[in-house]
Design a protein around this motif. Structure first.
Motif, short mmCIF file in Angstrom:
data_model
loop_
_atom_site.label_atom_id
_atom_site.label_comp_id
_atom_site.label_asym_id
_atom_site.label_seq_id
_atom_site.Cartn_x
_atom_site.Cartn_y
_atom_site.Cartn_z
N ILE A 190 38.05 -45.33 -90.15
CA ILE A 190 38.84 -44.90 -88.99
C ILE A 190 38.27 -43.60 -88.41
N LEU A 191 38.47 -43.44 -87.13
CA LEU A 191 38.31 -42.15 -86.45
C LEU A 191 39.70 -41.65 -86.13
N ALA A 192 40.00 -40.42 -86.50
CA ALA A 192 41.34 -39.87 -86.27
C ALA A 192 41.25 -38.57 -85.50
N GLU A 193 42.17 -38.39 -84.58
CA GLU A 193 42.24 -37.12 -83.84
C GLU A 193 43.00 -36.13 -84.70
N ALA A 194 42.25 -35.54 -85.64
CA ALA A 194 42.83 -34.58 -86.58
C ALA A 194 41.73 -33.60 -86.96
N SER A 195 42.02 -32.32 -86.83
CA SER A 195 41.01 -31.32 -87.16
C SER A 195 40.69 -31.37 -88.65
N PRO A 196 39.43 -31.21 -89.02
CA PRO A 196 39.06 -31.22 -90.45
C PRO A 196 39.87 -30.18 -91.22
N ASP A 238 48.61 -48.33 -88.82
CA ASP A 238 48.27 -46.91 -88.97
C ASP A 238 49.01 -46.31 -90.16
N ASP A 239 50.28 -46.67 -90.31
CA ASP A 239 51.07 -46.12 -91.43
C ASP A 239 50.49 -46.55 -92.77
N ARG A 240 50.08 -47.82 -92.87
CA ARG A 240 49.51 -48.30 -94.12
C ARG A 240 48.20 -47.58 -94.44
N ILE A 241 47.37 -47.36 -93.42
CA ILE A 241 46.10 -46.66 -93.62
C ILE A 241 46.33 -45.25 -94.13
N TRP A 242 47.22 -44.50 -93.46
CA TRP A 242 47.45 -43.11 -93.87
C TRP A 242 48.09 -43.05 -95.26
N GLU A 259 46.47 -35.43 -90.78
CA GLU A 259 46.68 -36.72 -90.12
C GLU A 259 46.82 -36.53 -88.61
N GLY A 260 46.54 -37.61 -87.90
CA GLY A 260 46.65 -37.60 -86.45
C GLY A 260 46.51 -39.01 -85.91
N GLN A 264 40.19 -45.25 -83.62
CA GLN A 264 39.35 -46.43 -83.81
C GLN A 264 39.42 -46.85 -85.27
N LYS A 265 39.40 -48.14 -85.53
CA LYS A 265 39.32 -48.63 -86.90
C LYS A 265 38.52 -49.92 -86.94
#
Length: 394
Positions: A190-196, A238-242, A259-260, A264-265
């Motif tokens: 996945i690509l997530a909009e979340a700062s490292p 998304d919930d299952r992935i996180w 998280e964010g 993309q997945k």
């Protein structure tokens, strides 16, 4: 039929083909790059982006590092997690070198911009591309887009069009030997909009399967979960992935990934693949057209850069010194590096992923290997030397 002539015809506008075209330009050698896809597709396709120390050196020496220097995320090591406990492998301490996270699409964008700035001949959306007379002495490439034909005559052809491209299949059956291994798992990425939320990549061994925490920029994280090769991506909300990432990446000190929104997945299969030799007549294979490594060792784009560096030097010797010795050695020189990268990628993969093992032997072996790597300076140095990149300029 439109006709063109050049010294080197390059099939594929990925990192290998574009870098080769640029390196040839620096040597004063003309090339034409042909790509079936659109420019936007090439520039926007998200792929891995860990650059070895040697690849960063190559980009800087080739005058391609302005944005890399500004936006690349330098990493001094990696963390390996076992039973929720992180162990740091310091590349800087062990080798004096580091790696840089800079997305493949960013490298492609930089190369395309530079080739156009240098009046390079890049041709996108070429339609059907076919190779002819590759045995020599003057091969040609034909394109057919909706009945409009182009023909490019050249001295040599570089097949840089990836695993599914046409270049490798232009070689007669039986002329290449294929070495291949398919792994019994895949990566859900996945690509997530979340700062490292941490400074280094985290490779986590877990009873439920491997997980990897990485990043692409100061605002985008890239995360992976081991899954089945035939995994249905639609079954992963998304919930299952996180939730699964929290379980597998969670550390005993309380750290969890930020998280964010998931941008993309996808599911990526895992394979090792090499063809030998990398040359047939006037056709030279480079990058994914010649070899695939499992992504665990972060070697794909780096191997492609090494291939085209050796090929550009060999072509320079041909045109400038009238010497073909380096062209004759191209395949063997590349393969020596390729097989070392294959070994390292297989080793990382077999150490970190859970295999179906009813006896439990492999699991116990993995735990012993992980313990050795995370407690032995010699073992950690071996990992670090391979990860940052073996010497390129030999």
């Amino acid at each position: 039929m439109a006709r063109s002539e050049t010294q080197v015809g390059i099939v594929g506008a990925g990192p290998a083909g574009l870098m080769l075209s640029h390196l040839l330009h620096l040597h004063g050698i003309s090339s034409i790059v042909l790509e079936a896809r659109s420019r936007a597709y090439c520039e926007e396709r998200v792929r891995a982006g860990v650059l070895e120390h040697t690849s960063v050196e190559l980009l800087r020496n080739a005058g391609l590092s302005e944005r890399l220097n500004r936006e690349g995320l330098q990493h001094h090591g990696i963390d390996i997690g076992v039973d929720g406990i992180r162990h740091n492998i310091s590349f800087l301490e062990l080798t004096g070198k580091c790696v840089t996270v800079y997305g493949q699409q960013e490298v492609v964008n930089d190369l395309i911009a530079r080739r156009f700035a240098d009046n390079g001949d890049l041709r996108f959306e070429c339609g059907d591309v076919t190779l002819h007379d590759i045995e020599g002495p003057q091969p040609l490439i034909r394109t057919n887009k909706n009945g409009n034909f182009d023909e490019i005559r050249c001295d040599y052809i570089a097949g840089c069009d990836g695993f599914h491209g046409i270049s490798r299949f232009a070689v007669p059956a039986g002329a290449l030997t294929v070495y291949e291994r398919n792994y019994p798992f895949a990566w859900l990425g996945i690509l997530a909009e979340a700062s490292p939320s941490r400074d280094e990549l985290l490779y986590m061994h877990h009873d439920r399967g491997f997980a990897l925490y990485s990043m692409r920029s100061t605002r985008i994280t890239r995360l992976y979960l081991q899954c089945a090769p035939n995994e249905n991506i639609d079954s992963w909300s998304d919930d299952r992935i996180w939730n699964e990432l929290r379980i597998r990446l969670g550390c005993t000190d309380g750290w969890l990934p930020a998280e964010g929104p998931i941008l993309q997945k996808s599911v990526t299969g895992m394979r090792s693949f090499v063809v030998e030799p990398l040359q047939y007549g006037c056709l030279f294979l480079a990058g994914d057209a010649a070899h695939i490594v499992p992504p665990t060792g972060a070697k794909g784009m780096n191997l492609a850069f090494a291939d085209v560096y050796y090929l550009s030097e060999a072509l320079d010797a041909h045109y400038r010194q009238n010497s073909d010795e380096q062209l004759r050695q191209y395949s063997s020189k590349c393969l020596a590096r390729i097989w070392k990268a294959q070994r390292f990628s297989w080793w990382m993969t077999s150490m970190l992923h859970r295999f179906h093992d009813e006896s439990g032997f492999d699991h116990k072996r993995q735990l012993a290997e992980l313990s050795y790597v995370t407690t032995s300076r010699a073992a950690a140095t071996s990992l670090a030397e391979n990860y940052v990149g073996l010497p390129l300029y030999t």
